[in-house]
Write a protein that holds these residues in place. Structure first.
Motif, PDB file in Angstrom:
ATOM      1  N   ARG A 346       6.344  67.394  51.461  1.00 11.00           N
ATOM      2  CA  ARG A 346       6.247  66.288  50.132  1.00 11.00           C
ATOM      3  C   ARG A 346       6.691  64.986  50.697  1.00 11.00           C
ATOM      4  O   ARG A 346       5.871  64.134  50.413  1.00 11.00           O
ATOM      5  N   TYR A 347       7.565  65.004  51.356  1.00  9.98           N
ATOM      6  CA  TYR A 347       8.226  63.546  51.612  1.00  9.98           C
ATOM      7  C   TYR A 347       6.983  62.725  52.662  1.00  9.98           C
ATOM      8  O   TYR A 347       6.811  61.572  52.543  1.00  9.98           O
ATOM      9  N   THR A 348       6.463  63.610  53.625  1.00 12.48           N
ATOM     10  CA  THR A 348       5.529  62.915  54.349  1.00 12.48           C
ATOM     11  C   THR A 348       4.409  62.546  53.703  1.00 12.48           C
ATOM     12  O   THR A 348       3.535  61.456  53.944  1.00 12.48           O
ATOM     13  N   LEU A 349       3.892  63.480  52.809  1.00  7.66           N
ATOM     14  CA  LEU A 349       2.661  62.889  51.963  1.00  7.66           C
ATOM     15  C   LEU A 349       3.169  61.749  51.137  1.00  7.66           C
ATOM     16  O   LEU A 349       2.278  60.750  51.193  1.00  7.66           O
ATOM     17  N   VAL A 350       4.115  61.435  50.572  1.00 14.48           N
ATOM     18  CA  VAL A 350       4.598  60.611  49.646  1.00 14.48           C
ATOM     19  C   VAL A 350       4.650  59.343  50.770  1.00 14.48           C
ATOM     20  O   VAL A 350       3.983  58.119  50.310  1.00 14.48           O
ATOM     21  N   SER A 351       5.291  59.187  51.607  1.00 17.37           N
ATOM     22  CA  SER A 351       5.428  58.147  52.683  1.00 17.37           C
ATOM     23  C   SER A 351       4.184  57.726  53.157  1.00 17.37           C
ATOM     24  O   SER A 351       3.988  56.386  53.622  1.00 17.37           O
ATOM     25  N   SER A 352       3.221  58.509  53.513  1.00 17.37           N
ATOM     26  CA  SER A 352       1.906  58.269  54.321  1.00 17.37           C
ATOM     27  C   SER A 352       1.148  57.297  52.994  1.00 17.37           C
ATOM     28  O   SER A 352       0.569  56.354  53.355  1.00 17.37           O
ATOM     29  N   THR A 353       1.164  58.145  52.150  1.00 16.29           N
ATOM     30  CA  THR A 353       0.319  57.354  50.889  1.00 16.29           C
ATOM     31  C   THR A 353       0.939  55.890  50.569  1.00 16.29           C
ATOM     32  O   THR A 353       0.179  55.060  50.192  1.00 16.29           O
ATOM     33  N   SER A 354       2.303  56.011  50.570  1.00 14.18           N
ATOM     34  CA  SER A 354       2.949  54.439  50.464  1.00 14.18           C
ATOM     35  C   SER A 354       2.499  53.771  51.483  1.00 14.18           C
ATOM     36  O   SER A 354       2.192  52.589  51.196  1.00 14.18           O
ATOM     37  N   ALA A 355       2.362  54.073  52.940  1.00 14.36           N
ATOM     38  CA  ALA A 355       2.101  53.145  53.715  1.00 14.36           C
ATOM     39  C   ALA A 355       0.570  52.657  53.633  1.00 14.36           C
ATOM     40  O   ALA A 355       0.474  51.396  53.841  1.00 14.36           O
ATOM     41  N   TYR A 373       1.272  34.849  52.350  1.00 11.15           N
ATOM     42  CA  TYR A 373       1.237  36.216  52.576  1.00 11.15           C
ATOM     43  C   TYR A 373       2.524  36.903  52.424  1.00 11.15           C
ATOM     44  O   TYR A 373       2.649  38.193  52.250  1.00 11.15           O
ATOM     45  N   THR A 374       3.681  36.028  52.828  1.00 10.69           N
ATOM     46  CA  THR A 374       4.862  36.700  52.845  1.00 10.69           C
ATOM     47  C   THR A 374       5.368  36.995  51.269  1.00 10.69           C
ATOM     48  O   THR A 374       5.857  38.159  51.208  1.00 10.69           O
ATOM     49  N   LEU A 375       4.826  36.221  50.417  1.00 11.15           N
ATOM     50  CA  LEU A 375       5.246  36.569  48.761  1.00 11.15           C
ATOM     51  C   LEU A 375       4.281  37.878  48.519  1.00 11.15           C
ATOM     52  O   LEU A 375       4.686  38.807  47.840  1.00 11.15           O
ATOM     53  N   GLY A 376       2.969  37.713  48.941  1.00 10.28           N
ATOM     54  CA  GLY A 376       2.179  38.902  48.654  1.00 10.28           C
ATOM     55  C   GLY A 376       2.618  40.323  49.349  1.00 10.28           C
ATOM     56  O   GLY A 376       2.736  41.274  48.691  1.00 10.28           O
ATOM     57  N   TRP A 377       3.511  40.171  50.496  1.00 10.00           N
ATOM     58  CA  TRP A 377       4.037  41.541  51.076  1.00 10.00           C
ATOM     59  C   TRP A 377       5.183  41.895  50.040  1.00 10.00           C
ATOM     60  O   TRP A 377       5.260  43.098  49.705  1.00 10.00           O
ATOM     61  N   TRP A 378       6.014  40.962  49.676  1.00  8.67           N
ATOM     62  CA  TRP A 378       7.149  41.371  48.766  1.00  8.67           C
ATOM     63  C   TRP A 378       6.648  42.039  47.449  1.00  8.67           C
ATOM     64  O   TRP A 378       6.966  42.788  47.085  1.00  8.67           O
ATOM     65  N   VAL A 379       5.545  41.477  46.956  1.00 11.90           N
ATOM     66  CA  VAL A 379       5.335  41.684  45.679  1.00 11.90           C
ATOM     67  C   VAL A 379       4.455  43.181  45.951  1.00 11.90           C
ATOM     68  O   VAL A 379       4.689  44.085  44.915  1.00 11.90           O
ATOM     69  N   VAL A 380       3.686  43.342  46.740  1.00 10.46           N
ATOM     70  CA  VAL A 380       3.109  44.718  47.020  1.00 10.46           C
ATOM     71  C   VAL A 380       4.067  45.887  47.397  1.00 10.46           C
ATOM     72  O   VAL A 380       4.416  47.029  46.625  1.00 10.46           O
ATOM     73  N   ARG A 381       5.107  45.453  48.155  1.00 12.34           N
ATOM     74  CA  ARG A 381       6.239  46.285  48.350  1.00 12.34           C
ATOM     75  C   ARG A 381       7.017  46.537  47.276  1.00 12.34           C
ATOM     76  O   ARG A 381       7.399  47.989  47.035  1.00 12.34           O
ATOM     77  N   GLY A 382       7.241  45.862  46.065  1.00 11.90           N
ATOM     78  CA  GLY A 382       8.031  46.058  44.861  1.00 11.90           C
ATOM     79  C   GLY A 382       7.304  46.989  44.157  1.00 11.90           C
ATOM     80  O   GLY A 382       7.858  47.866  43.603  1.00 11.90           O
ATOM     81  N   VAL A 383       6.001  46.783  44.095  1.00 10.86           N
ATOM     82  CA  VAL A 383       5.234  47.381  42.944  1.00 10.86           C
ATOM     83  C   VAL A 383       5.021  48.864  43.680  1.00 10.86           C
ATOM     84  O   VAL A 383       5.172  49.809  42.562  1.00 10.86           O
ATOM     85  N   VAL A 384       4.781  49.109  44.839  1.00  4.87           N
ATOM     86  CA  VAL A 384       4.639  50.298  45.151  1.00  4.87           C
ATOM     87  C   VAL A 384       5.941  51.026  45.397  1.00  4.87           C
ATOM     88  O   VAL A 384       5.930  52.348  45.147  1.00  4.87           O
ATOM     89  N   TYR A 385       6.874  50.543  45.712  1.00  2.00           N
ATOM     90  CA  TYR A 385       8.265  51.024  45.469  1.00  2.00           C
ATOM     91  C   TYR A 385       8.756  51.582  44.127  1.00  2.00           C
ATOM     92  O   TYR A 385       8.956  52.984  44.061  1.00  2.00           O
TER      93      TYR A 385
END
Length: 414
Positions: A346-355, A373-385
């Motif tokens: 389950r962890y592998t599934l969630v992590s792969s989808t997250s990537a 792009y740096t701001l976009g990277w942080w925004v996407v990371r935060g939303v996905v997390y």
């Protein structure tokens, strides 16, 4: 005189005229409400606060408390009596409020912020009155309530669409669209909750606050522009921008807060989590940071001292970081006792989808080169997390109860 009237109608005003068209109604309103506040305080000191029964049924607000609401409905009693004695139907007041509100959007789209702001405020006052008139005359009915609610959405949307049109070539377009989204979601979540039997009325940015901050900020913004930037052909109206950004942020915060309240009220009760939400987030974030550090150090060591290809070192580092992250979350964050193999799957599934979600989100945002792009990277990371990783790790990967349910649902061997 004729030229002045044409200039007023066309909006081709001198700096001083721009100040007075915004300030003249404000001076009258400020004088009326300040004198009313003094009289209201004297009245409260002698007889106590005159509590408005309808106000008490509405949700709490941090920005405009009950005292100010009671004061507002007390101070507009003269207008209330005039409307009540006029004999105008409540639906007519609703329609008039809608017409004025839509007109405010047309005005601000054309750059007439003082006119648009005052029209929007007047529409808000009439919106307060129509329902009270109907209830006082015992004419309230579902059709009138539906008309009032739908017209409110048109008024809010028209004002925000007008602002979005005016700011269409600037960064302010984004908060205008954000305010439009939040202003639509706040009443929608409330209505959805009421349909499901859950009352969700609280929040910092309800309709009264939206009308107040948007209307006042827009109506008075030409004063600052005329004082500090009188020669600009397309002024920014910074006071309106401040109100718009404020409404955009807090309306979405209110919508999300109401949504969480609604979901929690409708979600079946589960066993108490081993940690509170804040502690869970802290340990989970710490596990991610430690895993990232281990990943980085491992890759650096394999490339610099082991002579391994950066590609294969990156793959090995990701695997090692994933194992560290899984182990810390299993033992410390979620204190899980479930079987390791199903959890790892389950962890592998969630992590792969997250990537994939992170990569896809960054790819989409890079389609807008004006966004760093740096701001976009942080925004996407935060939303996905917050939208994917944390809730799934809590409720799916490391939830021992869910694991037991999955085992029970497997077909037994014949």
């Amino acid at each position: 005189m004729h030229d002045n009237v044409l200039a007023l109608l066309s909006g081709d005003l001198s700096p001083s005229a721009r100040i007075w068209t915004a300030l003249a109604p404000a001076l009258f309103a400020i004088a009326y409400f300040l004198v009313g506040l003094v009289l209201f305080c004297i009245r409260c000191a002698i007889k106590g606060i005159p509590r408005d029964a309808e106000t008490l049924t509405r949700g709490k607000s941090v920005l405009v408390g009950f005292f100010l609401r009671h004061y507002f409905f007390w101070v507009i009693q003269p207008l209330w009596r005039v409307l009540l004695r006029s004999g105008l139907p409540a639906n007519a007041l609703s329609m008039l409020s809608g017409l004025l509100g839509v007109s405010s959007g047309v005005a601000v789209a054309a750059g007439r912020f003082a006119l648009g702001g005052w029209l929007f405020l007047l529409a808000g006052v009439l919106d307060v009155m129509d329902g009270r008139v109907a209830r006082t005359r015992k004419e309230a009915n579902p059709a009138g309530a539906a008309l009032d609610s739908v017209l409110d959405r048109y008024v809010d949307s028209a004002m925000l669409m007008g602002l979005a049109w005016y700011y269409r070539d600037t960064w302010v377009l984004l908060p205008a669209l954000g305010a439009l989204l939040g202003s639509s979601l706040v009443p929608y979540v409330r209505a959805k909750g009421e349909g499901l039997g859950v009352s969700v009325r609280d929040g910092a940015m309800q309709r009264l606050e939206r009308v107040l901050f948007l209307g006042v900020g827009t109506a008075l913004s030409p004063i600052l522009e005329a004082l500090f930037w009188p020669e600009q052909k397309h002024p920014m109206h910074w006071l309106a921008v401040a109100g718009l950004v404020f409404v955009a942020i807090l309306s979405n915060v209110t919508a999300v807060s109401r949504f969480r309240t609604l979901v929690r009220a409708l979600t079946p009760k589960k066993p108490v989590q081993p940690r509170s939400g804040v502690a869970l987030f802290g340990f989970n974030a710490a596990a991610g940071a430690i895993a990232t550090a281990v990943d980085f150090v491992a890759v650096l060591g394999m490339v610099e001292w082991g002579g391994i290809s950066p590609v294969w070192a990156t793959v090995a580092g990701c695997v090692l970081g994933g194992v560290v992250n899984y182990s810390i979350n299993r033992v410390i964050t979620f204190r899980s006792n479930g079987a390791v193999a199903p959890q790892l799957a389950r962890y592998t599934l969630v992590s792969s989808t997250s990537a994939l979600l992170n990569a896809g989100g960054v790819a989409l945002l890079t389609l807008h080169p004006q966004l760093a792009y740096t701001l976009g990277w942080w925004v996407v990371r935060g939303v996905v997390y917050f939208a994917w990783n944390l809730p799934l790790q809590r409720d799916y990967v490391f939830n021992d109860n869910t694991a037991d349910e999955l085992l029970e649902q497997r077909p037994h061997a014949a």
